[in-house]
Design a protein around this motif. Structure first.
Motif, PDB file in Angstrom:
ATOM      1  N   GLY A   1       0.797  -1.225   0.000  1.00  0.00           N
ATOM      2  CA  GLY A   1       0.000   0.000   0.000  1.00  0.00           C
ATOM      3  C   GLY A   1       0.822   1.263   0.000  1.00  0.00           C
ATOM      4  N   ALA A   2       2.070   1.188  -0.524  1.00  0.00           N
ATOM      5  CA  ALA A   2       2.950   2.357  -0.459  1.00  0.00           C
ATOM      6  C   ALA A   2       2.465   3.500  -1.335  1.00  0.00           C
ATOM      7  N   ASP A   3       1.618   3.219  -2.314  1.00  0.00           N
ATOM      8  CA  ASP A   3       1.168   4.260  -3.235  1.00  0.00           C
ATOM      9  C   ASP A   3      -0.138   4.913  -2.798  1.00  0.00           C
ATOM     10  N   ARG A   4      -0.583   4.648  -1.581  1.00  0.00           N
ATOM     11  CA  ARG A   4      -1.905   5.120  -1.178  1.00  0.00           C
ATOM     12  C   ARG A   4      -1.981   6.640  -1.042  1.00  0.00           C
ATOM     13  N   LEU A   5      -0.821   7.292  -0.911  1.00  0.00           N
ATOM     14  CA  LEU A   5      -0.816   8.746  -0.784  1.00  0.00           C
ATOM     15  C   LEU A   5      -0.257   9.424  -2.027  1.00  0.00           C
ATOM     16  N   ASP A   6      -0.047   8.665  -3.092  1.00  0.00           N
ATOM     17  CA  ASP A   6       0.461   9.228  -4.328  1.00  0.00           C
ATOM     18  C   ASP A   6      -0.709   9.555  -5.235  1.00  0.00           C
ATOM     19  N   GLU A   7      -1.064  10.850  -5.309  1.00  0.00           N
ATOM     20  CA  GLU A   7      -2.207  11.258  -6.114  1.00  0.00           C
ATOM     21  C   GLU A   7      -1.950  11.097  -7.608  1.00  0.00           C
ATOM     22  N   ASN A   8      -0.675  10.942  -7.993  1.00  0.00           N
ATOM     23  CA  ASN A   8      -0.351  10.739  -9.403  1.00  0.00           C
ATOM     24  C   ASN A   8      -0.369   9.265  -9.783  1.00  0.00           C
ATOM     25  N   ASN A   9      -0.613   8.398  -8.786  1.00  0.00           N
ATOM     26  CA  ASN A   9      -0.588   6.969  -9.032  1.00  0.00           C
ATOM     27  C   ASN A   9      -1.941   6.491  -9.560  1.00  0.00           C
ATOM     28  N   ILE A  10      -2.288   6.936 -10.777  1.00  0.00           N
ATOM     29  CA  ILE A  10      -3.508   6.493 -11.417  1.00  0.00           C
ATOM     30  C   ILE A  10      -3.154   5.894 -12.764  1.00  0.00           C
ATOM     31  N   ASP A  11      -4.040   5.083 -13.264  1.00  0.00           N
ATOM     32  CA  ASP A  11      -3.848   4.494 -14.579  1.00  0.00           C
ATOM     33  C   ASP A  11      -3.932   5.605 -15.621  1.00  0.00           C
ATOM     34  N   LYS A  12      -2.838   5.846 -16.343  1.00  0.00           N
ATOM     35  CA  LYS A  12      -2.799   6.973 -17.267  1.00  0.00           C
ATOM     36  C   LYS A  12      -3.659   6.691 -18.490  1.00  0.00           C
ATOM     37  N   PRO A  13      -4.359   7.706 -19.008  1.00  0.00           N
ATOM     38  CA  PRO A  13      -5.148   7.525 -20.239  1.00  0.00           C
ATOM     39  C   PRO A  13      -4.249   7.134 -21.399  1.00  0.00           C
ATOM     40  N   SER A  14      -4.710   6.208 -22.205  1.00  0.00           N
ATOM     41  CA  SER A  14      -3.955   5.819 -23.395  1.00  0.00           C
ATOM     42  C   SER A  14      -4.653   6.263 -24.672  1.00  0.00           C
ATOM     43  N   VAL A  15      -5.778   6.969 -24.530  1.00  0.00           N
ATOM     44  CA  VAL A  15      -6.465   7.542 -25.690  1.00  0.00           C
ATOM     45  C   VAL A  15      -6.630   9.034 -25.441  1.00  0.00           C
ATOM     46  N   THR A  16      -6.802   9.788 -26.507  1.00  0.00           N
ATOM     47  CA  THR A  16      -6.939  11.242 -26.362  1.00  0.00           C
ATOM     48  C   THR A  16      -8.379  11.617 -26.046  1.00  0.00           C
ATOM     49  N   LYS A  17      -8.547  12.841 -25.585  1.00  0.00           N
ATOM     50  CA  LYS A  17      -9.890  13.338 -25.308  1.00  0.00           C
ATOM     51  C   LYS A  17     -10.718  13.407 -26.593  1.00  0.00           C
ATOM     52  N   GLN A  18     -10.073  13.735 -27.707  1.00  0.00           N
ATOM     53  CA  GLN A  18     -10.803  13.800 -28.969  1.00  0.00           C
ATOM     54  C   GLN A  18     -11.287  12.426 -29.400  1.00  0.00           C
ATOM     55  N   GLN A  19     -10.477  11.407 -29.189  1.00  0.00           N
ATOM     56  CA  GLN A  19     -10.903  10.035 -29.511  1.00  0.00           C
ATOM     57  C   GLN A  19     -12.093   9.632 -28.639  1.00  0.00           C
ATOM     58  N   ALA A  20     -12.049  10.031 -27.366  1.00  0.00           N
ATOM     59  CA  ALA A  20     -13.174   9.735 -26.474  1.00  0.00           C
ATOM     60  C   ALA A  20     -14.426  10.460 -26.942  1.00  0.00           C
ATOM     61  N   ALA A  21     -14.278  11.726 -27.342  1.00  0.00           N
ATOM     62  CA  ALA A  21     -15.425  12.495 -27.825  1.00  0.00           C
ATOM     63  C   ALA A  21     -16.022  11.861 -29.080  1.00  0.00           C
ATOM     64  N   ASP A  22     -15.185  11.390 -29.984  1.00  0.00           N
ATOM     65  CA  ASP A  22     -15.668  10.744 -31.217  1.00  0.00           C
ATOM     66  C   ASP A  22     -16.434   9.462 -30.891  1.00  0.00           C
ATOM     67  N   ALA A  23     -15.905   8.674 -29.947  1.00  0.00           N
ATOM     68  CA  ALA A  23     -16.574   7.429 -29.562  1.00  0.00           C
ATOM     69  C   ALA A  23     -17.918   7.725 -28.905  1.00  0.00           C
ATOM     70  N   ALA A  24     -17.949   8.731 -28.042  1.00  0.00           N
ATOM     71  CA  ALA A  24     -19.193   9.090 -27.361  1.00  0.00           C
ATOM     72  C   ALA A  24     -20.227   9.621 -28.351  1.00  0.00           C
ATOM     73  N   LEU A  25     -19.773  10.422 -29.288  1.00  0.00           N
ATOM     74  CA  LEU A  25     -20.689  10.992 -30.280  1.00  0.00           C
ATOM     75  C   LEU A  25     -21.301   9.899 -31.148  1.00  0.00           C
ATOM     76  N   LYS A  26     -20.500   8.939 -31.527  1.00  0.00           N
ATOM     77  CA  LYS A  26     -21.001   7.820 -32.325  1.00  0.00           C
ATOM     78  C   LYS A  26     -22.036   7.015 -31.540  1.00  0.00           C
ATOM     79  N   PHE A  27     -21.747   6.774 -30.271  1.00  0.00           N
ATOM     80  CA  PHE A  27     -22.686   6.025 -29.428  1.00  0.00           C
ATOM     81  C   PHE A  27     -23.999   6.784 -29.272  1.00  0.00           C
TER      82      PHE A  27
END
Length: 541
Positions: A33-59
């Motif tokens: 649990g050493a990373d419990r106080l690391d706010e940067n310890n998140i799974d980094k996005p591997s797609v861009t916001k524009q790609q997400a917007a395109d996928a959402a718009l299509k849906f």
């Protein structure tokens, strides 16, 4: 001789700080649990916001038949309540292994506004796979809505088909009895749970169509009660800090008015303008973050209102900074001490260069000490942090501008709680330690709103840092602690850019590690003509 006695301790402290910092980095991977106080310890996005917007718009187009006149905006969001519960109950790692891919704790939320109809949509998109994990449609106020048919067979078919469309098996869920309030239907999983939290699917139906779908985990009420109590304590401490800081500002204004004939009003003006410029730029840069906390309707109007509300508050903070700079400098002058030199002083260039060097040495010690305190808190006192979308670099227009806030924090906080705060409480208590401790506590209380739990953690951590800043202020002067504070925050904020994983942001993050040094060197170089090797005096003993 004073300089020779004062510099070796800072150098030794800097070396100690580096040892502590590197030691924690070395030990942490081997600790549970050493990373419990690391706010940067998140799974980094591997797609861009524009790609997400395109996928959402299509849906949304396939499900709701949008018009051709639409606009989209993409935000980073997080299921903070779920994340907090998992951290508190030590279930985070198990959850990531079991459900991290299917039910991510962090995701993209795409807002789609159909300008032709006035309807807006929120589509939750997996920020690694682009899979749509949830959606919600919202009609404008006053629009006619028809409830879904009450025929049980039709309703079951509609909701069952939606469950299937979203990648689940209807047979794995049972509908909660009497869950149809306001057209909302809750289905409990027969198989999936983590701790006491069970997977649920929350849906809304209207006019024979499913208008909302959200997978969630039913967090136990006991956690909600605990968190509410923690947040209430944080809010109380923050209000107390703001109230006392406001009273301190009133006192500073009174001192300036009373001693107006002895005060040079130009001193402190440039620092105040720097504070205001940086903070106001940051507020506009935070517009996406202001949209993360919202209801069911369009978010832009609320974000704009909040932006201007915050700007008014920042202007008031600027007033506080200006008057505490004037009053603090005057009070120390009465003690026979010039807390910082100004551009017209012949020692200014040398003073700035020395303050920058001392500031970096102090910063290195503080970074190491902070790492040790947070590591100890996480391992020994069950302290943990959650990511906060409202303060994330992923929700900034230009993340590269974020580390500039280091200067706003350094100028205003050191002006209020060191330059003026120590002088004020020294006059009130006649005790130097209390004069450093009390403003440090007030300063620390304003930091308890950060998402670190239990909330007393930051009160303790920041108070300790405040004591060291106070010691350094009395020993080396105001500009040293400003540079130390700016360097510390610039490094931490620069690392947040580095952790984004984008090449350009990473490069800028590295540059920000040395920006305070460059600023100090530039000011010193510009003032070279006036420098003669003079030294600022330490606080009289």
């Amino acid at each position: 001789m004073q300089r020779k006695r004062s510099e070796p301790p800072l150098l030794l402290l800097a070396v100690l700080g580096l040892i502590m910092y590197m030691g924690v980095l070395f030990i942490a991977p081997f600790m549970e649990g050493a990373d419990r106080l690391d706010e940067n310890n998140i799974d980094k996005p591997s797609v861009t916001k524009q790609q997400a917007a395109d996928a959402a718009l299509k849906f949304a187009q396939n499900r709701f038949q949008l018009s051709s006149d639409v606009e989209t905006s993409t935000l980073y969001q997080s299921y903070t309540t779920r994340s907090g519960y998992l951290q508190k109950e030590h279930l985070y790692d198990d959850y990531v292994k079991k459900y991290g891919t299917r039910f991510p704790l962090d995701y993209y939320e795409v807002e789609i506004n159909d300008r032709a109809t006035g309807v807006n949509y929120f589509i939750a998109v997996h920020y690694n796979t682009l899979a749509v994990i949830g959606f919600e449609r919202n009609k404008p106020a006053g629009a006619k809505t028809n409830r879904v048919s009450s025929a049980e067979t039709n309703l079951n078919q509609l909701l069952g088909q939606t469950i299937t469309d979203m990648g689940y098996k209807p047979a794995d869920f049972t509908m909660e009895p009497d869950s149809a309030a306001n057209g909302t239907y809750t289905f409990h999983s027969r198989t999936d749970s983590i701790g006491e939290a069970k997977l649920v699917l929350v849906m809304k139906a209207e006019n024979g169509q499913t208008t909302a779908f959200r997978p969630a985990f039913s967090i136990p009420g006991s956690y909600g009660e605990w968190k509410n109590a923690q947040d209430a304590k944080s809010a109380l401490m923050t209000r107390i800090s703001m109230l006392i800081s406001f009273l301190m500002t009133i006192v500073a204004i009174w001192i300036v008015i009373r001693c107006r004939k002895e005060i040079g009003f130009a001193k402190g003006l440039l620092l105040t303008l720097v504070f205001l410029a940086v903070y106001l730029i940051n507020n506009f840069n935070m517009m996406p973050a202001f949209r993360t906390t919202h209801g069911s309707g369009p978010t832009e109007a609320g974000a704009l209102f909040y932006l201007w509300f915050v700007n008014v508050f920042v202007v008031l903070m600027g007033v506080s900074t200006y008057f505490t700079l004037l009053a603090g400098r005057h009070m120390w002058h009465d003690h026979g001490w010039i807390a910082w030199s100004t551009w017209k002083d012949h020692v200014f260039g040398d003073h700035v260069r020395t303050a920058m060097i001392r500031g970096y040495l102090l910063c290195l010690f503080l970074l190491g000490l902070q790492q040790v305190m947070l590591f100890t808190a996480g391992e020994a006192f069950d302290v943990w942090a959650i990511s906060d979308p409202a303060d994330s670099v992923y929700n900034m227009v230009y993340p590269a501008l974020f580390p500039l806030m280091a200067w706003a924090a350094a100028i205003s906080e050191e002006a209020v709680y060191r330059l003026f705060g120590i002088a004020l409480f020294l006059k009130l208590t006649r005790n130097r330690f209390l004069a450093v401790l009390l403003p440090s506590l007030i300063w620390a209380a304003s930091h308890t709103q950060y998402p670190i739990y239990p909330v007393y953690t930051r009160l303790v951590e920041v108070t300790v840092i405040g004591l060291i800043f106070g010691w350094a202020f009395l020993r080396f002067g105001f500009l040293t602690v400003v540079f130390a504070h700016a360097a510390m925050d610039s490094i931490l904020m620069g690392l947040s850019l580095l952790y984004m994983g984008e090449p350009l942001q990473a490069l800028l993050g590295i540059v920000y590690l040395v920006v305070p040094a460059l600023a100090g060197w530039l000011l010193s170089w510009l003032h070279r003509t006036y420098a003669d090797g003079g030294r600022i005096r330490p606080f009289p003993r």
